[in-house]
Design a protein around this motif. Sequence first.
Motif: not given
Length: 348
Positions: A288-292
């Motif tokens: 999720a973090t990688v996807k913002g």
Amino acid sequence: MAAATDHGSDLVGQGPTLDASEIALVGEAARWAPSIHNSQPWHLRRLPDGLAVLDDPDRAVAVIDPRGRDRAISCGSAVLNARVALRSLGYLTSVEVAPEPAPEPSDGGFSRDRPRVMGVVRAVGRRPAGAADLALAAAVRQRHTHRRVYRSHAVAEEDLLELGKAVLDEGARLSIADAPARRRIADLLREAVRGQAADAELRREVEGWVRRRGSGAEPVDGIPSSALGTSPFPVDSLVHAGQVTIPDVGEIDAELARSTVLAISTREDTLRDWVIAGMALERMLLTATVKGLVATFTDQALQSPEYRPAVAEALGIWDRPQVLLRVGRALVEAPPTPRRPLAELFAD
Ligand SMILES: Cc1cc2nc3c(=O)[nH]c(=O)nc-3n(C[C@H](O)[C@H](O)[C@H](O)COP(=O)(O)O)c2cc1C
């Protein structure tokens, strides 16, 4: 027990030898895992070819988590981070989950007496790190629990599919709560939060993990008061601006009605399932973090065992729900939380 490997074969114990700087990097990733009340309930043990994560019963959050379920989930997150770091260094990896015999939770919890190995991550060969491995490794330090206002609760279908795959790859399942499920979960959350707020011992425990500015040495654990919720009604924490807040009728319903609510579940409810849930949780959070995207824990309805079957029923699943989260895009960034020094974590 067979280990889960990157490449299908089982080479446990025959892997390359890691040098001290590599072990430190893997330990550093484990250190930044999320944990219940930022209790960081783990010890680390160096292995020639990897790292073992052991639970630390002295850091139990015993009132809210009497069986150690959230503690095992926290340790699972540390295991996942260690694996992500090892992969980013260009290794094929294997993971053994809770390799020691695990007593059933019905035995009255686990590890009251001594630390237990929750997971072992090993290098089992070489392969160049891909862009996805490096992005997940970078996300370890970028990820923070969000307890702030959301800019948007909309999550693209393809992003949800990727989050689901991240969870599935670790052996758990991701469910997306539809509107009736969110209404029911809102009811359960309200009941659970009321029950928790009425429990003086539990409130004392929560308060004991909150770290206020100016109240002594720089904290290395617990939740800084600056990281607590500021959104209109965060169903994220009992302690809101230093006080226990009991939600008004309708507040949780309104918040959850517009949220994307996700549940991570496992087939059974053993120690092993809890560790797997933690690995799945962290893999999902890093993805999720990688996807913002950011995530808020909405866990109260799972912390009281009597509500867990009702949460499963609301979601229409037969599995055991382990973690409830809201995801979306943040309006403002959440502050980082502190961690204990790495040297303190190594038990050997
Ligand atoms: C199993 C588990 C349960 C958690 N439950 C809650 C919760 O109910 N409410 C909350 O605000 N945060 C919850 N958290 C988040 C932790 O407080 C957070 O991970 C910790 O403070 C470290 O901060 P960070 O995630 O920003 O690194 C939970 C974390 C884990 C791993």
